[in-house]
Design an enzyme around this catalytic site. Structure first.
Site, PDB file in Angstrom:
ATOM      1  N   GLU A   1     124.319  19.180 -20.314  1.00  0.00           N
ATOM      2  CA  GLU A   1     123.134  18.680 -20.154  1.00  0.00           C
ATOM      3  C   GLU A   1     122.149  18.591 -18.921  1.00  0.00           C
ATOM      4  O   GLU A   1     121.749  17.742 -18.209  1.00  0.00           O
ATOM      5  CB  GLU A   1     123.445  17.302 -20.211  1.00  0.00           C
TER       6      GLU A   1
ATOM      7  N   GLU B   1     129.816  16.320 -27.477  1.00  0.00           N
ATOM      8  CA  GLU B   1     129.908  14.881 -26.944  1.00  0.00           C
ATOM      9  C   GLU B   1     129.272  14.116 -28.448  1.00  0.00           C
ATOM     10  O   GLU B   1     128.019  14.499 -28.611  1.00  0.00           O
ATOM     11  CB  GLU B   1     129.116  14.707 -25.747  1.00  0.00           C
TER      12      GLU B   1
HETATM   13  C1  FCB Z   1     126.112  12.109 -21.663  1.00  0.00           C
HETATM   14  C2  FCB Z   1     126.996  12.590 -20.538  1.00  0.00           C
HETATM   15  C3  FCB Z   1     128.243  12.007 -20.431  1.00  0.00           C
HETATM   16  C4  FCB Z   1     128.372  10.619 -20.683  1.00  0.00           C
HETATM   17  C5  FCB Z   1     127.553  10.215 -21.879  1.00  0.00           C
HETATM   18  C6  FCB Z   1     127.679   8.814 -22.443  1.00  0.00           C
HETATM   19  O1  FCB Z   1     124.717  12.079 -21.397  1.00  0.00           O
HETATM   20  O2  FCB Z   1     127.054  13.971 -20.528  1.00  0.00           O
HETATM   21  O3  FCB Z   1     128.758  12.225 -19.229  1.00  0.00           O
HETATM   22  O4  FCB Z   1     127.868   9.849 -19.623  1.00  0.00           O
HETATM   23  O5  FCB Z   1     126.233  10.603 -22.020  1.00  0.00           O
END
Ligand code: FCB
Length: 453
Positions: free
Chosen positions: A166, A360
């Site tokens: 990210e 994620e």
């Molecule tokens: C993302 C991050 C991760 C976590 C989630 C909820 O942006 O990559 O580390 O904080 O959000």
């Protein structure tokens, strides 16, 4: 809809990040990262929480890997802490720092779990920030050095490598809004960070290839940005700007060979175009094998007079985020899995040829541990809905290779400290006891049958 099956070989797992779980902040030669500094700055993090101890994973990794095995995870995505491996930011690697990841990788392989290593999940060594951090071009080259040192040690056993997690957050929250470390608030610095992060990504891809990496990836937090009125040209222009900042600045540069024109103009407007040197875009476009997609929530924007989308969105005058009439998580993030479906179909259409993986996805809820159990129905519903969206995209041709839940464990949620719980496994921070939530059992079932019941 029931009985959805995923293709054979679909990768299932969970993700974490070094600063969020490891603890052991001063052990074995680790130096402070920008998050150690940020956490110690009054008023930055909820109740002044820091990652000093976190989930104590540095000492409990064996038990945590056993837990992963128990849940049937096939893949574990984790990040390495730059200040453990390169305590001075650059220069010689710290063997004791690498030793930890060596032990972790062996433990994972021993349990039949595929390790997926992210080089940079936000914990820049403070010594590098002191020299300008991601606004300093040198940092990009140091990331490539980190890549070389890490693959030099783990490359014989780790198949999948990710350069950045990210970069949008690193740049725009770190240097634009200041909501993340290092907490700077300067739009030009944020755009400079974007370019240097992407340059670092490209250089790291090359270092990983040179080190023999079999699969190289980048993880982005991409957004599905929708207009309030799809027939209003001004709303569509607002969408285009926010889409440029969240998506196209990263996607076009890495997958299409260069920055899009409107983002080029934005760099120029803030005087950052001078930092984009001849040849940089070719480096940034070094081919990758997999694009990691992190997804949590949809966004909706409109055009307006005298509004903007805040300091995380440079040049967004005339654009505003609008509140959406949707259920929200404990983060206040709206829940709408159709946005994930839309995003994946857009990637399949606009950026064909790059396999995709959800690296994620998940949700924080106000979990209650009661009698050794967390009945987190909301989280199960969230995961189920988003998995159905992934399956729908798959069925319509998106090249989806896997799905990793965020997160294995409740952990340090950045500026929210330990106040928000994203884990499928509950962590009691006083005792460090792990308790799989109902969602963990549910997810184990999904993995076991390679599908949704
Ligand atoms: C993302 C991050 C991760 C976590 C989630 C909820 O942006 O990559 O580390 O904080 O959000």
């Amino acid at each position: 809809m029931s009985g959805l099956r995923f293709p054979e070989g679909f990768r299932w797992g969970a993700a974490t990040a070094s600063y969020q779980i490891e603890g052991a902040a001063t052990e074995d030669g680790r130096t402070p990262s920008i998050w150690d500094t940020y956490a110690r700055t009054p008023g930055r993090v909820f109740q002044g929480h820091s990652g000093d101890v976190a989930c104590d994973h540095y000492h409990r990794y064996r038990d945590d890997v056993a837990l992963m095995k128990q849940l049937g995870l096939g893949t574990y995505r984790f990040s390495v802490a730059w200040p453990r491996i390169k305590p001075d930011g650059s220069g010689p690697a710290n063997t004791r720092g690498l030793d930890f990841y060596d032990r972790l990788v062996d433990e994972l392989l021993d349990k039949g779990i595929d390790p997926m290593v992210t080089l940079y999940h936000w914990d820049l060594p403070q010594v590098l920030e002191d020299r300008g951090g991601w606004t300093n071009r040198d940092t990009a080259y140091y990331l490539a050095d980190l890549a070389a040192a890490t693959i030099g040690r783990l490359g014989d056993r780790v198949r999948t490598w990710t350069t950045l997690n990210e970069p949008w957050c690193s740049a725009f929250l770190g240097y634009g809004s200041g909501d993340h470390a290092p907490g700077r608030q300067d739009p030009a610095a944020a755009l400079s960070a974007v370019h240097h992060l992407l340059l670092g990504h490209g250089l790291a891809v090359q270092a990983l290839r040179a080190g023999g990496a079999r699969e190289v990836s980048l993880t982005l937090n991409l957004a599905c940005v929708r207009p309030v009125d799809p027939n209003d040209a001004h709303d569509l222009a607002a969408v285009r700007h926010i889409d440029g900042l969240h998506n196209r600045i990263f996607l076009d540069s890495t997958l299409r060979g260069g920055y899009p024109q409107d983002m080029r103009a934005l760099f120029a407007r803030f005087g950052v175009d001078r930092q984009i040197l001849a040849g940089d875009e070719a480096v940034i476009a070094s081919p990758i094998d997999l694009l990691g997609v992190n997804f949590y929530q949809p966004s909706r924007v409109r055009a307006g007079v005298g509004v903007d989308c805040g300091p995380a969105n440079p040049g967004s005058e005339g654009c505003a985020y609008v509140q959406q009439d949707l259920p929200v998580t404990a983060m206040g993030w709206p829940v709408d899995a159709t946005a994930l479906y839309e995003l994946l179909m857009r990637l399949a259409t606009d950026y064909p040829g790059t396999p995709l993986m959800i690296t994620e996805n998940g949700a924080a809820y106000d979990d209650v541990l009661d009698g050794g159990r967390v009945a987190d129905h909301d989280r199960i519903a969230y995961l189920d809905g988003h998995l159905r969206a992934v399956h729908a995209a798959l069925s319509e041709g998106a090249d989806m290779r896997g799905y990793l839940a965020w997160s294995l464990l409740d952990n340090y949620e950045w500026a929210y400290g330990y106040g928000k719980r994203f884990g499928i496994v509950h962590v009691d921070y006083d005792t460090q006891r792990r308790t799989p939530k109902d969602s963990a059992r549910w997810f184990a079932g999904v993995i076991g049958r390679n599908g949704l019941g």
